[in-house]
Design a protein around this motif. Sequence first.
Motif, PDB file in Angstrom:
ATOM      1  N   GLY A 151      29.668  35.636   6.790  1.00 26.84           N
ATOM      2  CA  GLY A 151      29.841  36.532   7.930  1.00 26.84           C
ATOM      3  C   GLY A 151      28.628  36.524   8.831  1.00 26.84           C
ATOM      4  O   GLY A 151      27.641  37.227   8.563  1.00 26.84           O
ATOM      5  N   GLN A 152      28.650  35.717   9.909  1.00 30.08           N
ATOM      6  CA  GLN A 152      27.524  35.633  10.838  1.00 30.08           C
ATOM      7  C   GLN A 152      27.955  35.933  12.271  1.00 30.08           C
ATOM      8  O   GLN A 152      27.501  36.895  12.870  1.00 30.08           O
ATOM      9  CB  GLN A 152      26.865  34.249  10.744  1.00 30.08           C
ATOM     10  N   TYR A 153      28.845  35.122  12.791  1.00 29.45           N
ATOM     11  CA  TYR A 153      29.274  35.316  14.187  1.00 29.45           C
ATOM     12  C   TYR A 153      30.000  36.653  14.361  1.00 29.45           C
ATOM     13  O   TYR A 153      29.983  37.243  15.431  1.00 29.45           O
ATOM     14  CB  TYR A 153      30.185  34.164  14.594  1.00 29.45           C
ATOM     15  N   VAL A 154      30.618  37.126  13.289  1.00 30.04           N
ATOM     16  CA  VAL A 154      31.328  38.406  13.352  1.00 30.04           C
ATOM     17  C   VAL A 154      30.399  39.542  13.768  1.00 30.04           C
ATOM     18  O   VAL A 154      30.823  40.510  14.417  1.00 30.04           O
ATOM     19  CB  VAL A 154      32.001  38.726  11.995  1.00 30.04           C
ATOM     20  N   LEU A 155      29.120  39.430  13.418  1.00 28.30           N
ATOM     21  CA  LEU A 155      28.168  40.479  13.774  1.00 28.30           C
ATOM     22  C   LEU A 155      28.015  40.580  15.292  1.00 28.30           C
ATOM     23  O   LEU A 155      27.913  41.683  15.846  1.00 28.30           O
ATOM     24  CB  LEU A 155      26.812  40.201  13.123  1.00 28.30           C
ATOM     25  N   GLU A 156      28.015  39.446  15.959  1.00 26.77           N
ATOM     26  CA  GLU A 156      27.904  39.454  17.414  1.00 26.77           C
ATOM     27  C   GLU A 156      29.209  39.942  18.047  1.00 26.77           C
ATOM     28  O   GLU A 156      29.190  40.650  19.048  1.00 26.77           O
ATOM     29  CB  GLU A 156      27.552  38.051  17.918  1.00 26.77           C
ATOM     30  N   VAL A 157      30.335  39.586  17.464  1.00 27.29           N
ATOM     31  CA  VAL A 157      31.621  40.079  17.962  1.00 27.29           C
ATOM     32  C   VAL A 157      31.671  41.598  17.851  1.00 27.29           C
ATOM     33  O   VAL A 157      32.060  42.295  18.799  1.00 27.29           O
ATOM     34  CB  VAL A 157      32.792  39.439  17.190  1.00 27.29           C
ATOM     35  N   GLU A 158      31.256  42.116  16.710  1.00 26.35           N
ATOM     36  CA  GLU A 158      31.252  43.575  16.518  1.00 26.35           C
ATOM     37  C   GLU A 158      30.334  44.251  17.528  1.00 26.35           C
ATOM     38  O   GLU A 158      30.667  45.314  18.072  1.00 26.35           O
ATOM     39  CB  GLU A 158      30.801  43.913  15.099  1.00 26.35           C
ATOM     40  N   ARG A 159      29.183  43.661  17.788  1.00 28.08           N
ATOM     41  CA  ARG A 159      28.246  44.247  18.746  1.00 28.08           C
ATOM     42  C   ARG A 159      28.865  44.354  20.136  1.00 28.08           C
ATOM     43  O   ARG A 159      28.764  45.398  20.788  1.00 28.08           O
ATOM     44  CB  ARG A 159      26.975  43.397  18.822  1.00 28.08           C
ATOM     45  N   VAL A 160      29.526  43.295  20.562  1.00 25.11           N
ATOM     46  CA  VAL A 160      30.075  43.255  21.917  1.00 25.11           C
ATOM     47  C   VAL A 160      31.352  44.090  22.029  1.00 25.11           C
ATOM     48  O   VAL A 160      31.564  44.796  23.017  1.00 25.11           O
ATOM     49  CB  VAL A 160      30.335  41.789  22.328  1.00 25.11           C
ATOM     50  N   VAL A 161      32.181  44.052  20.999  1.00 24.45           N
ATOM     51  CA  VAL A 161      33.419  44.840  21.024  1.00 24.45           C
ATOM     52  C   VAL A 161      33.101  46.336  21.043  1.00 24.45           C
ATOM     53  O   VAL A 161      33.788  47.132  21.695  1.00 24.45           O
ATOM     54  CB  VAL A 161      34.308  44.476  19.816  1.00 24.45           C
ATOM     55  N   ALA A 162      32.049  46.721  20.348  1.00 25.35           N
ATOM     56  CA  ALA A 162      31.529  48.098  20.389  1.00 25.35           C
ATOM     57  C   ALA A 162      32.599  49.148  20.136  1.00 25.35           C
ATOM     58  O   ALA A 162      32.663  50.176  20.810  1.00 25.35           O
ATOM     59  CB  ALA A 162      30.852  48.351  21.737  1.00 25.35           C
ATOM     60  N   GLY A 163      33.474  48.888  19.164  1.00 24.58           N
ATOM     61  CA  GLY A 163      34.461  49.878  18.758  1.00 24.58           C
ATOM     62  C   GLY A 163      35.718  49.934  19.605  1.00 24.58           C
ATOM     63  O   GLY A 163      36.584  50.786  19.348  1.00 24.58           O
ATOM     64  N   LYS A 164      35.863  49.070  20.582  1.00 25.57           N
ATOM     65  CA  LYS A 164      37.069  49.090  21.423  1.00 25.57           C
ATOM     66  C   LYS A 164      38.327  48.774  20.615  1.00 25.57           C
ATOM     67  O   LYS A 164      39.422  49.210  20.958  1.00 25.57           O
ATOM     68  CB  LYS A 164      36.938  48.104  22.579  1.00 25.57           C
ATOM     69  N   CYS A 165      38.178  47.952  19.580  1.00 21.06           N
ATOM     70  CA  CYS A 165      39.291  47.645  18.687  1.00 21.06           C
ATOM     71  C   CYS A 165      38.700  47.251  17.338  1.00 21.06           C
ATOM     72  O   CYS A 165      37.522  46.892  17.261  1.00 21.06           O
ATOM     73  CB  CYS A 165      40.179  46.534  19.263  1.00 21.06           C
ATOM     74  N   PRO A 166      39.497  47.304  16.262  1.00 22.29           N
ATOM     75  CA  PRO A 166      38.978  46.910  14.958  1.00 22.29           C
ATOM     76  C   PRO A 166      38.624  45.421  14.915  1.00 22.29           C
ATOM     77  O   PRO A 166      39.331  44.588  15.492  1.00 22.29           O
ATOM     78  CB  PRO A 166      40.136  47.221  14.002  1.00 22.29           C
ATOM     79  N   VAL A 167      37.530  45.096  14.250  1.00 25.52           N
ATOM     80  CA  VAL A 167      37.116  43.707  14.035  1.00 25.52           C
ATOM     81  C   VAL A 167      37.073  43.456  12.531  1.00 25.52           C
ATOM     82  O   VAL A 167      36.415  44.187  11.792  1.00 25.52           O
ATOM     83  CB  VAL A 167      35.736  43.424  14.660  1.00 25.52           C
ATOM     84  N   THR A 168      37.796  42.431  12.092  1.00 28.43           N
ATOM     85  CA  THR A 168      37.889  42.095  10.671  1.00 28.43           C
ATOM     86  C   THR A 168      37.319  40.699  10.450  1.00 28.43           C
ATOM     87  O   THR A 168      37.436  39.834  11.308  1.00 28.43           O
ATOM     88  CB  THR A 168      39.356  42.127  10.208  1.00 28.43           C
TER      89      THR A 168
END
Length: 380
Positions: A338-355
């Motif tokens: 789990g590496q790139y997911v961390l950047e996705v979570e940062r940018v999504v910022a809670g707008k939708c769930p990230v799995t």
Amino acid sequence: MSKVLLLQGNQAVVEGAIAAGVKFYGGYPITPSTEIAEQLAARLPQVGGKFMQTEDEIAGLGAAIGASMGGKKAMTATSGPGFSLKQEMLGLACTAEIPVVLVDVQRVGPATGQPTSPAQGEVMMTRWGTHGDHWVIVVSPSSVPECFWLTIRAVNLAEKYRVPVIILMDEVIGHMREKIELPDDYSTVETVDRVRPTCKPEEYLAYGTTEDNLVPAMADYGSGYRWHVTGLIHDETGFPKGTPAGTVNALNRLHDKIYNNLADIVTFESYKMDDAEFAVLSFGGAARTAYEAVDMARAEGLKVGFFRPITIWPFPEKEVKELAGKVKGILVHELNYGQYVLEVERVVAGKCPVTLYGKYDNESATPQELLAEIKKAMGR
């Protein structure tokens, strides 16, 4: 006119380098990137280029940097342990603004890991591997034809922005064979050459720029233009200047010459995203599975689409923010813990769930396995 061949991804990188005008390769053989060195050892002399097998990985990138300073388009290639060793030289190329292309064909790690097994464990390392604040461009192909065209693009971006560009591959893409259509005449390929100074040699400022153009003209060593190259923070003359203001100015320019041009640098692909209610996000070899998994989900009536970053650094922030506003969830699939997911979570910022569906067992996911994870993330 074109020719149709059956090539490995690594072989396609070689042909892309030749088409882009690469004239120097310095490196050290390491699985699973070795075919790049082997093939360029044969191909470069055919086009007037030079191949150098160096004593170690550090020297490989050092030699490529030196060739670039001499005016040649240059590259090197490696895999995980070798990429670790190249980090100091990579930082020098960032600071001194030496255009060079570095291919990293990833394998399982850390350390020796599994030399012939697929992984994507260097995603964060490509961005943060060398110390200090620095900025690079990283592209990640997902097919053999894309290995060819992205290598050309990587060389062009390196020359245009005077920056190291990393081609982040993995064992899957490096060793798989696919049909590829290549131009008969590489002179028809669109290439970019670095800007060289037009002023008199005595007027040349090695790092002189304007507000409209933050990329300095680069003189070839031995051409009569003298310039000082250092890994120290420097001013427009190239000589060290470690004042607070000088440091801020130098780092800001290294950042801005890339981030002011994101529209030119960042590329991506969307697949069946027009009406998608859920998105899979993946890149490189892991992305191969996503197309079929999305098709299988669609066949079951699930409105799933696929977003693939092609430029993974700089991160496609604008596009991922827009994606998060359109879908009910995003599943990130990568061949690591789990590496790139961390950047996705940062940018999504809670707008939708990230799995995350991170796979790190020496094997790529099957479409069936990915479909099961999609259903799980959608609550099906």
